[in-house]
Scaffold this active site. Structure first.
Site, PDB file in Angstrom:
ATOM      1  N   CYS A  11      -1.507  -4.002   0.889  1.00 58.16           N
ATOM      2  CA  CYS A  11      -2.291  -2.768   0.772  1.00 58.16           C
ATOM      3  C   CYS A  11      -3.497  -2.953  -0.150  1.00 58.16           C
ATOM      4  CB  CYS A  11      -1.371  -1.659   0.262  1.00 58.16           C
ATOM      5  SG  CYS A  11      -2.210  -0.152  -0.220  1.00 58.16           S
TER       6      CYS A  11
ATOM      7  N   CYS B 183      -3.855  -0.263  -2.914  1.00 58.08           N
ATOM      8  CA  CYS B 183      -2.817  -0.462  -3.940  1.00 58.08           C
ATOM      9  C   CYS B 183      -3.304  -1.457  -4.994  1.00 58.08           C
ATOM     10  CB  CYS B 183      -1.531  -0.982  -3.320  1.00 58.08           C
ATOM     11  SG  CYS B 183      -0.766   0.129  -2.134  1.00 58.08           S
TER      12      CYS B 183
END
Length: 166
Positions: A90, A93
């Site tokens: 991600c 993230c």
């Protein structure tokens, strides 16, 4: 090539050495010794090694290992906990994680941060209804008191933490 070898030796010695509890740990390594040349062109290594001081590991952020670990360190925590549900793949993230860690560290122990990889702990992600990453939960006394999904800037993160701390 020689520099890489020295770096590998140094890193191996640093990783294998365990620092003293709660204090700065001086680390020495033969790889750090500076060779000196004598008049007859023989290389002589001094007996005293240089030392490096390391800092203690950050105790405000930790990775969740399994369900019982989550129960013990998050749900049963007396300190408010920010739980960062993330994934290795991600992109957002990777941006939010360091920002969040920095904001939590600024609180000086009033709040701690748990990191949960959703690929490793799918059961926790399902239990806490995580449908997108990054998802951040604020847990106080075992209850979810606030939540957000996506990236936030530093000011929004600080407001989120202040609301959790009270």
């Amino acid at each position: 090539m020689a520099q890489r070898l020295l770096l590998r030796r140094f890193l191996a010695s640093v990783i294998s050495r365990k620092p003293s509890q709660g204090q700065w740990a001086p680390l020495t390594s033969r790889a750090l010794q500076t060779p000196q040349h004598s008049p007859s062109n023989l290389t002589v290594t001094p007996s005293q090694a240089r030392s490096i001081n390391t800092t203690r590991a950050c105790t405000t952020t930790f990775n969740i290992q399994d369900g019982p670990d989550f129960q013990d360190r998050v749900v049963n925590s007396e300190t408010p906990v920010v739980v960062d549900f993330h994934a290795q793949w991600c992109g957002p993230c990777k941006i939010l994680g360091p920002r969040l860690e920095k904001a939590v560290a600024k609180q000086h122990g009033k709040v701690v941060m748990a990191k949960v990889d959703i690929d490793d702990h799918t059961d926790l992600a399902i239990e806490y209804e995580v449908s997108a990453v990054p998802t951040v939960l604020a847990i106080k006394n075992g209850d979810v008191v606030d939540k957000f999904v996506g990236i936030k800037d530093e000011d929004q993160l600080e407001a989120f933490l202040k609301k959790l701390i009270g």
